[in-house]
Design a protein around this motif. Structure first.
Motif, PDB file in Angstrom:
ATOM      1  N   HIS A 305       3.095   1.345  18.493  1.00 34.98           N
ATOM      2  CA  HIS A 305       2.716   1.410  17.081  1.00 34.98           C
ATOM      3  C   HIS A 305       3.764   2.189  16.307  1.00 34.98           C
ATOM      4  N   PHE A 306       4.285   1.551  15.244  1.00 32.01           N
ATOM      5  CA  PHE A 306       5.305   2.174  14.402  1.00 32.01           C
ATOM      6  C   PHE A 306       4.660   2.487  13.057  1.00 32.01           C
ATOM      7  N   SER A 307       4.148   3.706  12.904  1.00 31.55           N
ATOM      8  CA  SER A 307       3.330   4.068  11.735  1.00 31.55           C
ATOM      9  C   SER A 307       4.103   4.019  10.432  1.00 31.55           C
ATOM     10  N   LEU A 308       5.432   4.047  10.488  1.00 31.28           N
ATOM     11  CA  LEU A 308       6.244   4.017   9.283  1.00 31.28           C
ATOM     12  C   LEU A 308       6.005   2.741   8.467  1.00 31.28           C
ATOM     13  N   LEU A 309       5.550   1.677   9.135  1.00 30.32           N
ATOM     14  CA  LEU A 309       5.350   0.393   8.458  1.00 30.32           C
ATOM     15  C   LEU A 309       3.886   0.121   8.114  1.00 30.32           C
ATOM     16  N   ASP A 310       3.003   1.091   8.298  1.00 27.68           N
ATOM     17  CA  ASP A 310       1.586   0.897   7.977  1.00 27.68           C
ATOM     18  C   ASP A 310       1.386   0.749   6.468  1.00 27.68           C
ATOM     19  N   VAL A 311       0.563  -0.195   6.083  1.00 25.51           N
ATOM     20  CA  VAL A 311       0.259  -0.423   4.672  1.00 25.51           C
ATOM     21  C   VAL A 311      -1.242  -0.676   4.520  1.00 25.51           C
ATOM     22  N   ASP A 312      -1.854  -0.035   3.535  1.00 29.16           N
ATOM     23  CA  ASP A 312      -3.251  -0.285   3.191  1.00 29.16           C
ATOM     24  C   ASP A 312      -3.300  -1.213   1.989  1.00 29.16           C
ATOM     25  N   VAL A 313      -4.091  -2.273   2.100  1.00 27.02           N
ATOM     26  CA  VAL A 313      -4.154  -3.294   1.060  1.00 27.02           C
ATOM     27  C   VAL A 313      -5.606  -3.539   0.661  1.00 27.02           C
ATOM     28  N   VAL A 314      -5.839  -3.675  -0.642  1.00 19.90           N
ATOM     29  CA  VAL A 314      -7.130  -4.117  -1.165  1.00 19.90           C
ATOM     30  C   VAL A 314      -6.862  -5.330  -2.039  1.00 19.90           C
ATOM     31  N   ALA A 315      -7.441  -6.469  -1.680  1.00 18.17           N
ATOM     32  CA  ALA A 315      -7.267  -7.701  -2.452  1.00 18.17           C
ATOM     33  C   ALA A 315      -8.591  -8.025  -3.134  1.00 18.17           C
ATOM     34  N   ARG A 316      -8.636  -7.831  -4.438  1.00 19.60           N
ATOM     35  CA  ARG A 316      -9.864  -8.110  -5.194  1.00 19.60           C
ATOM     36  C   ARG A 316      -9.711  -9.436  -5.931  1.00 19.60           C
ATOM     37  N   PRO A 320     -12.203 -17.866  -9.623  1.00 18.49           N
ATOM     38  CA  PRO A 320     -11.686 -18.807  -8.619  1.00 18.49           C
ATOM     39  C   PRO A 320     -10.197 -18.727  -8.361  1.00 18.49           C
ATOM     40  N   GLY A 321      -9.418 -18.103  -9.276  1.00 18.63           N
ATOM     41  CA  GLY A 321      -7.970 -18.222  -9.136  1.00 18.63           C
ATOM     42  C   GLY A 321      -7.146 -16.989  -9.428  1.00 18.63           C
ATOM     43  N   ILE A 322      -7.739 -15.781  -9.422  1.00 15.41           N
ATOM     44  CA  ILE A 322      -6.981 -14.562  -9.710  1.00 15.41           C
ATOM     45  C   ILE A 322      -7.277 -13.524  -8.637  1.00 15.41           C
ATOM     46  N   VAL A 323      -6.225 -12.939  -8.077  1.00 15.24           N
ATOM     47  CA  VAL A 323      -6.384 -11.893  -7.072  1.00 15.24           C
ATOM     48  C   VAL A 323      -5.497 -10.703  -7.442  1.00 15.24           C
ATOM     49  N   PHE A 324      -6.082  -9.513  -7.448  1.00 19.49           N
ATOM     50  CA  PHE A 324      -5.351  -8.266  -7.633  1.00 19.49           C
ATOM     51  C   PHE A 324      -5.094  -7.686  -6.237  1.00 19.49           C
ATOM     52  N   LEU A 325      -3.871  -7.805  -5.765  1.00 20.43           N
ATOM     53  CA  LEU A 325      -3.527  -7.386  -4.410  1.00 20.43           C
ATOM     54  C   LEU A 325      -2.837  -6.026  -4.494  1.00 20.43           C
ATOM     55  N   SER A 326      -3.628  -4.946  -4.360  1.00 18.08           N
ATOM     56  CA  SER A 326      -3.096  -3.581  -4.459  1.00 18.08           C
ATOM     57  C   SER A 326      -2.710  -3.076  -3.082  1.00 18.08           C
ATOM     58  N   PHE A 327      -1.582  -2.370  -3.000  1.00 13.34           N
ATOM     59  CA  PHE A 327      -1.133  -1.857  -1.711  1.00 13.34           C
ATOM     60  C   PHE A 327      -0.599  -0.442  -1.876  1.00 13.34           C
TER      61      PHE A 327
END
Length: 429
Positions: A305-316, A320-327
């Motif tokens: 496991h290489f923690s340097l590349l960890d990313v938390d994402v929330v896709a709301r 029907p056609g819009i997503v807010f992909l926060s990271f």
């Protein structure tokens, strides 16, 4: 008499001597070259990235001796469609990014099978109207002018008001008939984008697009976008959020292995792999039109496991056609990708990803994130472009989120929502 080769006339002309370049001049030349290269690299890496893919560029395996366009057209002809849901769900759809619509400019766009004219007045107001003039059918967006808050037809000069579609001027007529008007589309400009509302029963918007405060306050700045065309039903694309199993199979190989699914499992790139922990759920009232996917991304380097590349994402997803992909990353900051799906034709979706990022971070960081997202997305495109929609899929209990997502998504269809009922044979790109 002077012999040949003697005297002035017979003298040989020798080239002037050129001194050998000194180490100092060579060093100066090298330094100047490196400086020019550095300035170019800085300019290239600091500007927003714009990656626009054509309808046939991604997601097809070219047939032998044929180009991509031919292959894409043949796939569309031969592929089984399946028992499809209605093709145009009710909701807000992205038309274009705000910075592409300058004052007094007009754009001709397609949304839900309709041609629309999108224009901005000199004062900055945006209007969306049907593209075709009701007089003799000229396209208002092809040669039409913005006059005040109206758009002027290039054929006979009729002018239509953007607010209500009313014709306000016919240059050669004594009176403008009351019934002279064009259809207007409810629209809004928010988060650096222009959206239009579609409803098959012509019902006014029943929900609004949330404002992303970091974008409107300029805390986060625009760093680029990608644009793709996907040959699939619109519902297939957001359904990926609930298809948890495909992440650990399709998206496990590192982005270094590329987008061609024939080669992504190559042993050459096995030293780097992605892992995902995902959960999808619908939101309760009053936000029943929203759903949320939480995702934790990790990377394994040589199995560690290489923690340097960890990313938390929330896709709301909103509608029907819009997503807010926060990271958010531990030391590379945070940002958002606005992922928008707009139906162009029944089985042709325009998908855009626009990234906004903290402005105190080097542009190369969001550029890399956007291109990594693009690589993973194009793997999905190869699946979508060639798959059949199955209305009653064979699911196991681990696929339960897919069934939940389909029930949630069904709220965007009405009894009168249009369906694909004709044979598409003969259509070309």
């Amino acid at each position: 008499m002077a012999s040949a080769g003697s005297g002035f006339l017979g003298a040989r002309l020798l080239p002037p001597s050129v001194p050998d370049p000194s180490p100092r001049s060579l060093g100066s030349l090298l330094l100047l070259s490196l400086l020019v290269l550095g300035v170019w690299a800085w300019w290239e890496l600091s500007r927003p990235v714009e990656l626009i893919r054509g309808p046939e560029e991604v997601g097809y395996i070219p047939e032998r001796g044929r180009d991509k366009a031919y292959t894409a057209n043949q796939v569309r002809r031969r592929r089984k469609k399946g028992d499809l849901p209605p093709v145009y769900p009710n909701g807000w759809y992205h038309l274009l990014d705000s910075h592409l619509l300058e004052p007094t400019s007009v754009h001709n766009l397609t949304v839900c099978g309709e041609q629309v004219a999108v224009y901005r007045t000199a004062c900055g107001k945006v209007y969306v109207v049907d593209a075709y003039c009701p007089h003799l059918g000229a396209n208002l967006a092809v040669g039409g002018r913005v006059v005040g808050d109206c758009i002027e037809c290039p054929f006979h000069g009729w002018q239509f008001r953007g607010k209500d579609g009313k014709c306000t001027k016919i240059p050669y007529a004594e009176k403008v008939p009351e019934f002279a008007k064009i259809k207007t589309w409810a629209s809004c400009e928010i988060n650096g984008m222009v959206f239009a509302w579609y409803h098959c029963d012509h019902i006014e918007p029943t929900w609004t697009i949330p404002e992303q405060e970091e974008i409107t306050s300029k805390k986060w700045v625009y760093r680029g976008r990608t644009e793709h065309y996907v040959n699939a039903h619109i519902e297939e694309i957001p359904e990926n959020a609930a298809d948890i199993a495909h992440l650990d199979f399709l998206h496990e190989p590192s982005i270094l292995s590329g987008i061609d699914l024939r080669y992504t499992k190559s042993k050459m790139w096995e030293f780097l792999r992605h892992t995902w922990k995902v959960q999808w759920e619908a939101e309760p009232a009053p936000n029943k039109h929203c759903s949320r996917m939480t995702l934790k991304h990790a990377s394994l380097v040589f199995g560690k496991h290489f923690s340097l590349l960890d990313v938390d994402v929330v896709a709301r997803q909103v509608g029907p056609g819009i997503v807010f992909l926060s990271f958010q990353h531990s030391f590379l900051g945070q940002g958002i990708i606005l992922h928008c799906v707009t139906p162009v034709e029944p089985l042709m979706q325009k998908v855009s990803h626009s990234i906004y990022y903290q402005k105190n971070y080097p542009t190369i960081v969001p550029r890399f994130i956007l291109l990594a997202e693009c690589t993973q997305f194009e793997r999905d495109v190869m699946v979508w472009n060639n798959k059949k929609y199955i209305s009653k899929p064979l699911l196991v209990k681990e696929d339960s989120a897919i069934a939940k997502h389909r029930r949630w998504y069904s709220q965007f269809y009405s009894d009168n929502s249009p369906r694909l009922t004709f044979q598409e044979d003969g259509l070309d790109w």
